[in-house]
Write a protein that holds these residues in place. Structure first.
Motif, short mmCIF file in Angstrom:
data_model
loop_
_atom_site.label_atom_id
_atom_site.label_comp_id
_atom_site.label_asym_id
_atom_site.label_seq_id
_atom_site.Cartn_x
_atom_site.Cartn_y
_atom_site.Cartn_z
N SER A 241 0.87 -1.18 0.00
CA SER A 241 0.00 0.00 0.00
C SER A 241 0.90 1.23 0.00
CB SER A 241 -0.90 0.02 1.24
OG SER A 241 -0.12 0.12 2.42
N GLU A 242 0.31 2.38 -0.27
CA GLU A 242 1.09 3.62 -0.31
C GLU A 242 1.60 3.98 1.08
OE1 GLU A 242 -0.69 6.88 -2.33
OE2 GLU A 242 -1.19 5.68 -4.10
N HIS A 243 2.84 4.39 1.13
CA HIS A 243 3.47 4.87 2.35
C HIS A 243 4.25 6.13 2.00
CE1 HIS A 243 2.48 1.15 4.35
NE2 HIS A 243 3.06 1.57 5.45
N ALA A 244 4.38 7.01 2.96
CA ALA A 244 5.13 8.24 2.75
C ALA A 244 6.30 8.30 3.73
CB ALA A 244 4.23 9.46 2.96
N PHE A 245 7.34 8.98 3.34
CA PHE A 245 8.44 9.24 4.27
C PHE A 245 8.01 10.36 5.21
CE2 PHE A 245 10.87 7.33 0.78
CZ PHE A 245 11.63 6.42 1.50
N LEU A 246 8.48 10.30 6.44
CA LEU A 246 8.12 11.28 7.45
C LEU A 246 9.31 12.18 7.76
CD1 LEU A 246 6.26 8.82 9.84
CD2 LEU A 246 5.26 10.29 8.08
N THR A 247 9.00 13.34 8.32
CA THR A 247 10.05 14.28 8.69
C THR A 247 9.88 14.81 10.10
OG1 THR A 247 8.82 16.14 7.75
CG2 THR A 247 10.41 15.05 6.31
N ASP A 248 8.90 14.31 10.81
CA ASP A 248 8.62 14.82 12.15
C ASP A 248 9.45 14.07 13.19
OD1 ASP A 248 7.28 12.45 11.89
OD2 ASP A 248 5.34 13.20 12.52
N TYR A 249 8.89 13.81 14.33
CA TYR A 249 9.56 13.17 15.46
C TYR A 249 10.15 11.81 15.08
CZ TYR A 249 10.03 10.78 19.92
OH TYR A 249 10.50 10.06 20.97
N LEU A 250 11.42 11.61 15.39
CA LEU A 250 12.09 10.33 15.12
C LEU A 250 11.68 9.31 16.17
CD1 LEU A 250 15.65 11.60 14.26
CD2 LEU A 250 14.32 10.04 12.84
N PRO A 251 11.03 8.21 15.76
CA PRO A 251 10.62 7.20 16.73
C PRO A 251 11.78 6.26 17.09
CG PRO A 251 9.94 6.54 14.55
CD PRO A 251 10.57 7.90 14.41
N ASN A 252 11.66 5.65 18.23
CA ASN A 252 12.63 4.63 18.65
C ASN A 252 12.17 3.29 18.09
OD1 ASN A 252 14.86 3.55 19.85
ND2 ASN A 252 13.90 3.35 21.86
N LEU A 253 12.01 3.24 16.77
CA LEU A 253 11.54 2.06 16.06
C LEU A 253 12.50 1.74 14.93
CD1 LEU A 253 7.78 3.09 15.65
CD2 LEU A 253 8.67 1.33 17.20
N PRO A 254 12.48 0.50 14.45
CA PRO A 254 13.29 0.19 13.27
C PRO A 254 12.70 0.86 12.04
CG PRO A 254 11.98 -1.71 13.92
CD PRO A 254 11.76 -0.66 14.96
N GLY A 255 13.55 1.07 11.04
CA GLY A 255 13.05 1.67 9.81
C GLY A 255 14.14 2.01 8.84
N VAL A 256 13.75 2.70 7.79
CA VAL A 256 14.64 3.13 6.72
C VAL A 256 14.64 4.64 6.68
CG1 VAL A 256 14.95 3.15 4.21
CG2 VAL A 256 14.35 1.03 5.37
N TYR A 257 15.80 5.21 6.46
CA TYR A 257 15.92 6.66 6.34
C TYR A 257 16.59 7.01 5.02
CZ TYR A 257 20.53 5.53 8.23
OH TYR A 257 21.76 4.97 8.45
N VAL A 258 16.24 8.18 4.51
CA VAL A 258 16.78 8.67 3.25
C VAL A 258 17.27 10.09 3.46
CG1 VAL A 258 16.26 9.25 0.85
CG2 VAL A 258 15.21 7.23 1.89
N TRP A 259 18.56 10.31 3.21
CA TRP A 259 19.12 11.65 3.23
C TRP A 259 19.02 12.18 1.81
CZ3 TRP A 259 20.72 14.33 7.47
CH2 TRP A 259 20.90 13.61 8.66
N SER A 260 18.59 13.44 1.68
CA SER A 260 18.44 14.02 0.34
C SER A 260 18.82 15.49 0.35
CB SER A 260 17.00 13.87 -0.14
OG SER A 260 16.11 14.57 0.70
N THR A 261 19.12 15.98 -0.83
CA THR A 261 19.39 17.40 -1.06
C THR A 261 18.42 17.87 -2.12
OG1 THR A 261 21.72 17.13 -0.52
CG2 THR A 261 21.13 19.04 -1.86
N ASP A 262 17.65 18.88 -1.82
CA ASP A 262 16.62 19.36 -2.75
C ASP A 262 15.77 18.20 -3.25
OD1 ASP A 262 17.56 21.96 -2.50
OD2 ASP A 262 19.01 21.69 -4.12
N ASP A 263 15.41 17.29 -2.36
CA ASP A 263 14.58 16.11 -2.62
C ASP A 263 15.27 15.07 -3.51
OD1 ASP A 263 12.11 14.78 -2.01
OD2 ASP A 263 11.50 15.10 -4.09
N ARG A 264 16.57 15.25 -3.80
CA ARG A 264 17.32 14.26 -4.59
C ARG A 264 18.04 13.33 -3.63
NH1 ARG A 264 18.98 19.27 -7.62
NH2 ARG A 264 20.61 19.18 -6.07
N VAL A 265 17.89 12.03 -3.85
CA VAL A 265 18.43 11.02 -2.94
C VAL A 265 19.96 11.05 -2.94
CG1 VAL A 265 18.61 8.53 -2.50
CG2 VAL A 265 16.42 9.53 -3.21
#
Length: 153
Positions: free
Chosen positions: A25-49
């Motif tokens: 299903s559709e999922h979005a990346f978040l930018t708010d509070y960092l949870p103490n949960l496992p996950g994937v993160y993406v660093w980007s510049t001007d939305d470029r990965v």
């Protein structure tokens, strides 16, 4: 001597196709509070990965509570590190939580391979295990020493 080249990279939004396939299903990346949960993160510049990574705890891996990102000065501190490259590119982070660390590792690999499939190469910045005494660490140390000898830094 360095040379500038142009490369194609995906935008963060272009990763959403692979995320939807992964989660079913559709999922979005978040930018708010960092949870103490496992996950994937993406660093980007001007939305470029720039970098894709995974963590057992997003809060511990990505937060800058100790100032290791904010305190790094690329002009004064040379290092072959992800942090150095993220500072040079002035990157920002987004993330998505997963059910567990195993799923985070799988999603990380899928997003990297999606990026490689779409552009012909992985993201610009690459993270490696740099544990003490590892072959990776030995290679990094060798390259840093050569740099210091050659360029006096």
């Amino acid at each position: 001597m360095t040379a500038a080249i142009s490369v194609q990279v995906l935008t963060v939004d272009e990763l959403l196709t692979a995320m939807a396939e992964h989660f079913g299903s559709e999922h979005a990346f978040l930018t708010d509070y960092l949870p103490n949960l496992p996950g994937v993160y993406v660093w980007s510049t001007d939305d470029r990965v720039v970098y894709i990574g995974s963590a057992a705890s997003l809060a511990k891996r990505v937060s800058d509570e100790k100032g290791w990102i904010a305190g790094h000065e690329p002009d004064a501190q040379w290092a072959v590190t992800v942090v150095h490259m993220l500072k040079i590119y002035n990157a920002t982070v987004q993330w998505v939580a997963t059910a567990d660390h195993a799923e985070a590792l799988l999603l990380e690999r899928r997003l990297i391979e999606w990026h490689r499939t779409c552009t012909g190469m992985g993201p610009l910045v690459v993270g490696w295990e740099a544990k003490k005494e590892s072959p990776r660490k030995a290679g990094e140390t060798w390259a840093q020493e050569l740099w210091k000898r050659k360029f006096g830094q």
